[in-house]
Design an enzyme around this catalytic site. Structure first.
Site, PDB file in Angstrom:
ATOM      1  N   ILE A 278       9.705  -1.786  -0.271  1.00 16.55           N
ATOM      2  CA  ILE A 278       9.048  -2.862   0.987  1.00 16.55           C
ATOM      3  C   ILE A 278       7.939  -2.903   1.363  1.00 16.55           C
ATOM      4  O   ILE A 278       6.633  -3.769   1.465  1.00 16.55           O
ATOM      5  CB  ILE A 278       9.499  -3.383   2.019  1.00 16.55           C
ATOM      6  CG1 ILE A 278       9.136  -1.847   2.973  1.00 16.55           C
ATOM      7  CG2 ILE A 278      11.128  -3.774   2.218  1.00 16.55           C
ATOM      8  CD1 ILE A 278       9.227  -1.685   4.551  1.00 16.55           C
ATOM      9  N   GLY A 279       6.729  -1.777  -0.112  1.00 16.07           N
ATOM     10  CA  GLY A 279       5.209  -1.906  -0.088  1.00 16.07           C
ATOM     11  C   GLY A 279       4.669  -0.472  -0.748  1.00 16.07           C
ATOM     12  O   GLY A 279       5.607  -0.064  -1.594  1.00 16.07           O
ATOM     13  N   GLY A 280       3.827  -0.412  -0.113  1.00 22.74           N
ATOM     14  CA  GLY A 280       3.019   1.472  -0.641  1.00 22.74           C
ATOM     15  C   GLY A 280       1.801   0.602  -1.349  1.00 22.74           C
ATOM     16  O   GLY A 280       0.784  -0.735  -2.226  1.00 22.74           O
ATOM     17  N   GLY A 281       1.313   1.545  -2.250  1.00 22.40           N
ATOM     18  CA  GLY A 281       0.101   1.550  -2.685  1.00 22.40           C
ATOM     19  C   GLY A 281      -0.279   2.927  -3.705  1.00 22.40           C
ATOM     20  O   GLY A 281       0.938   3.001  -4.762  1.00 22.40           O
TER      21      GLY A 281
ATOM     22  N   VAL B  53       6.476   2.503   0.081  1.00 23.21           N
ATOM     23  CA  VAL B  53       7.501   2.052   1.315  1.00 23.21           C
ATOM     24  C   VAL B  53       8.864   1.822   1.439  1.00 23.21           C
ATOM     25  O   VAL B  53       8.347   0.717   0.545  1.00 23.21           O
ATOM     26  CB  VAL B  53       6.919   1.925   2.371  1.00 23.21           C
ATOM     27  CG1 VAL B  53       7.110   1.216   3.975  1.00 23.21           C
ATOM     28  CG2 VAL B  53       5.144   2.637   2.597  1.00 23.21           C
TER      29      VAL B  53
ATOM     30  N   LYS C  18       8.052   6.164   4.006  1.00 24.69           N
ATOM     31  CA  LYS C  18       6.639   6.409   3.296  1.00 24.69           C
ATOM     32  C   LYS C  18       6.616   7.579   2.114  1.00 24.69           C
ATOM     33  O   LYS C  18       7.320   8.518   3.608  1.00 24.69           O
ATOM     34  CB  LYS C  18       4.889   6.186   4.248  1.00 24.69           C
ATOM     35  CG  LYS C  18       4.867   6.626   3.209  1.00 24.69           C
ATOM     36  CD  LYS C  18       2.965   6.165   3.914  1.00 24.69           C
ATOM     37  CE  LYS C  18       2.396   5.658   4.128  1.00 24.69           C
ATOM     38  NZ  LYS C  18       1.131   5.161   5.061  1.00 24.69           N
TER      39      LYS C  18
ATOM     40  N   ASP D 145      -9.270   1.840   8.725  1.00 28.57           N
ATOM     41  CA  ASP D 145      -8.959   0.847   7.698  1.00 28.57           C
ATOM     42  C   ASP D 145      -7.911  -0.479   8.348  1.00 28.57           C
ATOM     43  O   ASP D 145      -7.151  -1.146   7.516  1.00 28.57           O
ATOM     44  CB  ASP D 145      -7.977   1.717   6.812  1.00 28.57           C
ATOM     45  CG  ASP D 145      -8.415   1.510   5.688  1.00 28.57           C
ATOM     46  OD1 ASP D 145      -8.953   0.398   5.114  1.00 28.57           O
ATOM     47  OD2 ASP D 145      -6.939   1.315   4.411  1.00 28.57           O
TER      48      ASP D 145
END
Length: 285
Positions: free
Chosen positions: A14-17, A22, A41, A137
């Protein structure tokens, strides 16, 4: 101390970098029949191999900062440790998206709704600052919003600063999201130089609210453009004489003055405290 956490079943990404990914996950211990949805995460294993203990310590530092926070506008961290051999942080799951994704959608909203979203972010930031933490951030990607827009939460303390703990130096002095579309900068001038304070977060939040208004405001006969076109049109005209992107929008003059104060280049010209900033936002709806 890192503990082994094993009662979770990973689901969709569902997300992350670059540093982590995540996942949506289910908490499913044998002793409990009711399942609980969480977000997990997981630290990038390839990054550990290339960067070693430095990345692990950063990840653990983020978890240690986050796990002590408990506020309706900050994502909860429940525990952290190793999951299937990977460093992991278990967090509250928000059924929705991040604010960046929200801004890219076609839906538009009245001024009061958008200011309410900004106000909720501000309340979370007040709490963070009250706990001696500078987030460093604050940007749309690090704000989660539920599908009904009622829940708004700050997340990601990966580069946060803890000024009250003098022995924990700021290991990301100049870090922060500086630019977007060549024009929008979430990092304040002093943060870019490595001198972050609570006023740096005030600056970042002011920029986020300003961008949110440009992207999502319901303007009679003026919503035919998508997000990118709106931002491009305004950004190309962005000069010191127009200190905020929403300068020419049909919003209250008080709002424009609040955002100008929050995003002043000189920290001394910004609000003295985050509480002051959030109180002024509350006057708008």
């Amino acid at each position: 101390m890192v503990s082994n956490i094993s009662d979770y079943i990973l689901g969709e990404k569902i997300g992350g970098g670059a540093f982590s990914t995540v996942y949506k996950a289910i908490y499913s211990p044998d002793s409990i029949k009711e399942k609980k949805t969480v977000a997990i995460k997981i630290l990038n294993g390839k990054l550990i191999k290339s960067e070693g203990n430095k990345v692990i310590k950063q990840f653990e530092r983020e978890a240690d900062i986050s796990i002590h926070l408990n506020h309706e506008n900050v994502v909860r961290v429940y525990e952290w440790g190793e999951l299937n051999g990977h460093h992991a942080i278990v967090m509250e799951y928000v059924e929705g998206e991040n604010l960046n994704e929200f801004m890219l959608e076609d839906n538009i909203y009245p001024f009061e709704k958008l200011i309410e979203i900004g106000y909720k972010i501000g309340k979370g930031l007040v709490y963070i600052h009250q706990n001696g933490i500078i987030h460093k951030d604050i940007k749309p990607e690090n704000i989660l919003i539920s599908n009904d827009t009622q829940i708004v939460k700050i997340t990601d303390f990966g580069i946060a600063k803890i000024p009250k703990k003098w022995w924990q130096r700021d290991i990301f002095e100049k870090a922060g999201t500086e630019r977007r579309y060549s024009r929008i900068s979430y990092a304040s001038p002093e943060q870019k130089k490595g001198h972050s304070t609570t006023k740096s977060d005030i600056y970042s939040l002011g920029v986020v609210i300003d961008e949110l208004l440009v992207a999502k405001l319901d303007i009679p006969d003026g919503n035919e453009k998508d997000y990118f076109q709106k931002i491009t049109d305004v950004a190309l005209k962005y000069k010191k004489s127009i200190p905020i992107l929403s300068q020419n929008l049909p919003i209250p003059d008080l709002c424009k003055e609040i955002l100008k104060t929050a995003t002043a280049d000189n920290p001394k010209e910004r609000f003295a405290t985050t509480e002051d900033f959030v109180f002024q936002i509350s006057r708008l709806f």
